[in-house]
Write an enzyme that holds these catalytic residues in place. Sequence first.
Site, PDB file in Angstrom:
ATOM      1  N   ASP A 275      51.934 101.755 130.377  1.00  0.00           N
ATOM      2  CA  ASP A 275      53.123 101.122 129.804  1.00  0.00           C
ATOM      3  C   ASP A 275      54.300 102.001 130.219  1.00  0.00           C
ATOM      4  O   ASP A 275      54.494 103.087 129.673  1.00  0.00           O
ATOM      5  CB  ASP A 275      52.964 101.087 128.265  1.00  0.00           C
ATOM      6  CG  ASP A 275      54.267 100.707 127.550  1.00  0.00           C
ATOM      7  OD1 ASP A 275      55.216 100.279 128.227  1.00  0.00           O
ATOM      8  OD2 ASP A 275      54.304 100.843 126.314  1.00  0.00           O
TER       9      ASP A 275
ATOM     10  N   LYS B 291      64.925 102.699 133.131  1.00  0.00           N
ATOM     11  CA  LYS B 291      64.262 101.419 133.379  1.00  0.00           C
ATOM     12  C   LYS B 291      65.248 100.250 133.252  1.00  0.00           C
ATOM     13  O   LYS B 291      65.078  99.207 133.875  1.00  0.00           O
ATOM     14  CB  LYS B 291      63.124 101.262 132.369  1.00  0.00           C
ATOM     15  CG  LYS B 291      62.354  99.962 132.483  1.00  0.00           C
ATOM     16  CD  LYS B 291      61.210  99.940 131.505  1.00  0.00           C
ATOM     17  CE  LYS B 291      60.634  98.573 131.312  1.00  0.00           C
ATOM     18  NZ  LYS B 291      59.581  98.535 130.300  1.00  0.00           N
TER      19      LYS B 291
ATOM     20  N   GLU C 120      54.466  92.621 129.614  1.00  0.00           N
ATOM     21  CA  GLU C 120      54.233  93.438 128.408  1.00  0.00           C
ATOM     22  C   GLU C 120      53.666  92.626 127.241  1.00  0.00           C
ATOM     23  O   GLU C 120      52.701  93.056 126.600  1.00  0.00           O
ATOM     24  CB  GLU C 120      55.527  94.156 128.004  1.00  0.00           C
ATOM     25  CG  GLU C 120      55.862  95.287 128.978  1.00  0.00           C
ATOM     26  CD  GLU C 120      57.284  95.795 128.869  1.00  0.00           C
ATOM     27  OE1 GLU C 120      58.029  95.338 127.984  1.00  0.00           O
ATOM     28  OE2 GLU C 120      57.662  96.646 129.696  1.00  0.00           O
TER      29      GLU C 120
ATOM     30  N   ASP D 154      58.820  92.539 119.914  1.00  0.00           N
ATOM     31  CA  ASP D 154      58.798  93.881 120.497  1.00  0.00           C
ATOM     32  C   ASP D 154      60.151  94.562 120.311  1.00  0.00           C
ATOM     33  O   ASP D 154      61.101  94.288 121.050  1.00  0.00           O
ATOM     34  CB  ASP D 154      58.436  93.755 121.994  1.00  0.00           C
ATOM     35  CG  ASP D 154      58.394  95.107 122.691  1.00  0.00           C
ATOM     36  OD1 ASP D 154      58.759  96.124 122.071  1.00  0.00           O
ATOM     37  OD2 ASP D 154      57.999  95.146 123.870  1.00  0.00           O
TER      38      ASP D 154
END
Length: 605
Positions: free
Chosen positions: A9, A71, A172, A194
Amino acid sequence: MQEPVIGIDLGTTNSAVATVEGGRARIIPSRAGGRLTPSVVGLDGDGERVVGTPAQRLAEDQPGSVVWATKRFLGRRCTPELLQEAKALVPYPLIPGPTGDARVNLGGKVMPLTQVAAMILGELKLDAQAHFGRKVSRCVITVPANFDDNQRSATREAASIAGLEVLRLVNEPTAAALAYGLSTSFQGNALVFDLGGGTFDVSILEVRNGVFEVRATGGDSTLGGEDFDQRIVQWLVAQVEEPMREAVAKDTSSLRRLKVAAEVAKRELTEKQESLISVAALGDYTSTTRRLTGVETVLTRAFFETLSEPLSRRCLEVCRTVMQDAKMDPHAVDVVLLVGGMTRVPLVRRLVADFFGRAPSTEVNPDEAVALGAAIHADELVRQSGAALLLDVAGQSLGVGVLGGRVKKLIVKNTQVPVVARDIFLPSRSGQAEVRIPIYQGEGEFQDDNHKLGEVVLKNLQVGHRAETQIEVTFALSSESILSVRAVDLKTGVAEQVRLEARPSLPAPEAAKLSQEQARYTTSQAWEDSQQGQEKLRRLLEKGEKLARLLQRGAQENPSPEAQAAVTTIRTLLESSRAALEAGNPEQCANAARQLTQVLSGRQA
Ligand code: AMP
């Protein structure tokens, strides 16, 4: 024995690596000791790289020597808009690279973002190698469901620099659903909620007979745990006595320390009803007449909830939009899966339960779910064991640029892929012998608000009135999200086709040089790790010998078959550990260390 595979991850705030052992997915602990690795990279005073927890520590003393949350910008073109966006989110500047990619300056060295990501991946690979005592090169990496081709391709590029072969990139939310065990008996709609450190993502998955289909995704890339921390910081600043308040509000070092204290308090309030916050020596460090102050206060869970409720409600607004996109009612959701450390906050759980009319699933650690799911999928892929079939949707709309600077969408966001769509277009003017058909990706109505992927140029058209030249444009989007565009002049049959694959973000020679650099680092680090692995085993052996003596005494005082079996187990383990050390075999040493750790912590070998 087959080379192990890992699931990674690669997160905005934290990253994690996992593997399947003995039929169960487990997090591989980092060599620094934790289960998560902060996605922070820095260069220390000697120009040596530091990644994860040590980089986070470096950030406290030398904030200019580290970068984090990169990211957010990975695989994106370094446009003025991106520079603006970055300015609002992070204190370090982005620098345009030669191919239009975004880079950062670390200790005077300009680095591509794929290299920064490769450093994090490289660290996770080393953690996995230390865990197994052998080389690890195959992995599954997760990416946000709305990552476009370029962002996915940049992730692959980073993996390649880190010396990792990507078996598959997995979304994800899909990985999280695998971790929650949805591939076995579950049929229905799962909503993945999330909420991480800096971003919020919602995805709706439809699961039928082990087939996972992402039905809709959405989110807010500027909403996360950091915002909750900032609410507490603002409240703390408001408590600083006048006339010092303004100075504290402007001092970056004071604000940073308040933020650290705020985050600690937020975590504490997940378990307790109150948290004591005490931060001393706040003030203006740049002024010559330096005056300092401090805050000491108690934050209750109830008041934290009042402070942060608007943020939690924003999450629900996003859920509402995604439900509308998927044409679903909250009650059509069969299970709500929590992902991201922030979903531990009781208020978030309560609001989610109220909104969906059901308690969310909490049986997996929310900050580990994605890595665990990636490991499960990696294991399925190498064992080819009826792996869950992961179906995807187009993460963004795709269309053609038309008159008035607008975009005519051919494939709308969240359409299931693979998909083919066509439409007829006319040249913008009469008498054109050539037309350029620009292709855009994004949700904006106008071309300027979208990302231009490329264009198809159709030449040798029959010159005539524009209404007589009908051009059929066909978009074919593959299951790997590669777009092929074909344009045909329907009158003459003249046709042209382009394949719009994501471009690599780095020139090939630069990528090759970075890979070599990373490989050298990995080799030297792996050697150091194996030395440390042996050292760790020696320490475990000493403890194991003490335990063996204790068990032996116990067995003599209270003889029983179980007591004797425990003595035999530990003695056998100690013998094989000594043999591993003598042979200097890293894999045997790692195995022995794992087993000894389990026995010493009271678990079964
Ligand atoms: P992630 O990106 O999933 O690692 O999430 C990180 C965010 O979760 C940060 O904002 C953390 O402060 C927050 N977080 C992690 N653990 C807890 C906890 N036990 N209680 C409250 N927030 C937490």
